[in-house]
Design a protein around this motif. Structure first.
Motif, short mmCIF file in Angstrom:
data_model
loop_
_atom_site.label_atom_id
_atom_site.label_comp_id
_atom_site.label_asym_id
_atom_site.label_seq_id
_atom_site.Cartn_x
_atom_site.Cartn_y
_atom_site.Cartn_z
N LEU A 24 3.70 -53.58 -24.78
CA LEU A 24 3.69 -52.94 -26.10
C LEU A 24 4.78 -53.52 -26.99
O LEU A 24 4.53 -53.86 -28.15
CB LEU A 24 3.88 -51.43 -25.94
N LEU A 25 5.96 -53.68 -26.45
CA LEU A 25 7.07 -54.24 -27.20
C LEU A 25 6.76 -55.65 -27.69
O LEU A 25 6.99 -55.99 -28.86
CB LEU A 25 8.34 -54.25 -26.35
N ALA A 26 6.21 -56.48 -26.82
CA ALA A 26 5.88 -57.86 -27.21
C ALA A 26 4.86 -57.89 -28.34
O ALA A 26 5.01 -58.66 -29.30
CB ALA A 26 5.35 -58.63 -26.00
N LEU A 27 3.84 -57.05 -28.27
CA LEU A 27 2.83 -57.03 -29.33
C LEU A 27 3.41 -56.53 -30.65
O LEU A 27 3.07 -57.05 -31.72
CB LEU A 27 1.64 -56.16 -28.91
N LEU A 28 4.29 -55.54 -30.59
CA LEU A 28 4.90 -55.02 -31.83
C LEU A 28 5.93 -55.99 -32.40
O LEU A 28 6.07 -56.09 -33.62
CB LEU A 28 5.52 -53.65 -31.58
N ARG A 39 -5.49 -42.77 -29.26
CA ARG A 39 -6.61 -41.84 -29.06
C ARG A 39 -7.15 -41.82 -27.64
O ARG A 39 -7.74 -40.83 -27.23
CB ARG A 39 -7.72 -42.14 -30.06
N ALA A 40 -6.93 -42.86 -26.87
CA ALA A 40 -7.39 -42.87 -25.48
C ALA A 40 -6.23 -42.81 -24.49
O ALA A 40 -6.43 -42.92 -23.29
CB ALA A 40 -8.24 -44.12 -25.22
N ALA A 41 -5.00 -42.62 -24.99
CA ALA A 41 -3.83 -42.52 -24.12
C ALA A 41 -3.78 -41.14 -23.49
O ALA A 41 -3.85 -40.14 -24.18
CB ALA A 41 -2.56 -42.79 -24.91
N GLU A 42 -3.67 -41.11 -22.18
CA GLU A 42 -3.70 -39.83 -21.46
C GLU A 42 -2.34 -39.40 -20.94
O GLU A 42 -2.20 -38.34 -20.36
CB GLU A 42 -4.71 -39.91 -20.33
N GLY A 43 -1.36 -40.19 -21.10
CA GLY A 43 0.00 -39.88 -20.67
C GLY A 43 0.87 -41.08 -20.94
O GLY A 43 0.45 -42.20 -20.65
N LEU A 44 2.03 -40.88 -21.49
CA LEU A 44 2.90 -42.00 -21.85
C LEU A 44 4.17 -41.97 -21.01
O LEU A 44 4.88 -40.95 -20.96
CB LEU A 44 3.26 -41.94 -23.34
N HIS A 45 4.46 -43.08 -20.36
CA HIS A 45 5.71 -43.23 -19.62
C HIS A 45 6.86 -43.16 -20.62
O HIS A 45 6.72 -43.56 -21.78
CB HIS A 45 5.71 -44.57 -18.88
N ALA A 46 8.01 -42.67 -20.18
CA ALA A 46 9.17 -42.55 -21.06
C ALA A 46 9.54 -43.89 -21.70
O ALA A 46 9.97 -43.92 -22.85
CB ALA A 46 10.35 -41.98 -20.30
N SER A 47 9.35 -44.98 -21.00
CA SER A 47 9.68 -46.29 -21.56
C SER A 47 8.75 -46.65 -22.73
O SER A 47 9.18 -47.25 -23.71
CB SER A 47 9.63 -47.38 -20.48
N VAL A 48 7.49 -46.26 -22.64
CA VAL A 48 6.55 -46.49 -23.73
C VAL A 48 6.94 -45.63 -24.93
O VAL A 48 6.93 -46.09 -26.08
CB VAL A 48 5.10 -46.20 -23.27
N VAL A 49 7.32 -44.39 -24.67
CA VAL A 49 7.78 -43.50 -25.74
C VAL A 49 9.01 -44.08 -26.43
O VAL A 49 9.12 -44.06 -27.65
CB VAL A 49 8.07 -42.08 -25.19
N GLN A 50 9.92 -44.64 -25.65
CA GLN A 50 11.13 -45.23 -26.24
C GLN A 50 10.79 -46.39 -27.16
O GLN A 50 11.39 -46.53 -28.23
CB GLN A 50 12.09 -45.69 -25.13
N ALA A 54 11.64 -46.33 -31.09
CA ALA A 54 12.56 -47.35 -31.61
C ALA A 54 11.93 -48.16 -32.74
O ALA A 54 12.59 -48.45 -33.74
CB ALA A 54 13.00 -48.28 -30.49
N LEU A 55 10.65 -48.50 -32.60
CA LEU A 55 10.02 -49.39 -33.58
C LEU A 55 9.19 -48.65 -34.64
O LEU A 55 8.87 -49.24 -35.67
CB LEU A 55 9.15 -50.42 -32.86
N ARG A 56 8.84 -47.41 -34.38
CA ARG A 56 8.13 -46.56 -35.34
C ARG A 56 6.91 -47.21 -35.98
O ARG A 56 6.78 -47.28 -37.20
CB ARG A 56 9.07 -46.10 -36.45
N PRO A 57 5.95 -47.67 -35.17
CA PRO A 57 4.75 -48.26 -35.77
C PRO A 57 3.85 -47.17 -36.35
O PRO A 57 4.01 -45.98 -36.05
CB PRO A 57 4.06 -48.92 -34.56
N GLU A 58 2.91 -47.59 -37.17
CA GLU A 58 1.87 -46.66 -37.61
C GLU A 58 1.09 -46.26 -36.36
O GLU A 58 0.76 -47.10 -35.52
CB GLU A 58 0.93 -47.35 -38.60
N VAL A 59 0.78 -44.98 -36.23
CA VAL A 59 0.09 -44.49 -35.04
C VAL A 59 -1.25 -43.90 -35.44
O VAL A 59 -1.35 -43.13 -36.39
CB VAL A 59 0.93 -43.43 -34.30
N LEU A 60 -2.29 -44.29 -34.70
CA LEU A 60 -3.62 -43.73 -34.90
C LEU A 60 -3.83 -42.67 -33.83
O LEU A 60 -3.60 -42.92 -32.65
CB LEU A 60 -4.68 -44.83 -34.78
#
Length: 85
Positions: A24-28, A39-50, A54-60
């Motif tokens: 995720l970080l590399a793509l952002l 919309r298809a994420a069923e649970g986010l690891h704390a590292s993904v949340v961080q 940190a980067l605050r992308p637009e979220v769908l």
């Protein structure tokens, strides 16, 4: 979980693992204006949340996970925290 670039958006699917944060970080970092589709994420690891906080992308969304929709999406919609001095 899979992290994939599809139709100009970063799509997160299923439950995430710590390894997904790096993808995720590399793509952002490559294109900070890419939206992230939860919309298809069923649970986010704390590292993904961080990465998201940190980067605050637009979220769908809303996310498939009600916890993410209720608690994380409002944080991402708020103003970014100021940079430390």
């Amino acid at each position: 979980m899979s992290v994939a670039l599809e139709d100009g958006a970063i799509r997160l699917r299923g439950a995430s693992a710590v390894e997904d944060a790096e993808a995720l970080l590399a793509l952002l970092q490559a294109e900070p204006r890419r939206p992230v589709d939860l919309r298809a994420a069923e649970g986010l690891h704390a590292s993904v949340v961080q990465v998201l906080l940190a980067l605050r992308p637009e979220v769908l969304g809303p996310a498939a996970d009600p916890f993410v929709t209720r608690w994380l999406l409002p944080l991402l919609a708020g103003p970014p925290r100021p940079e430390p001095n």
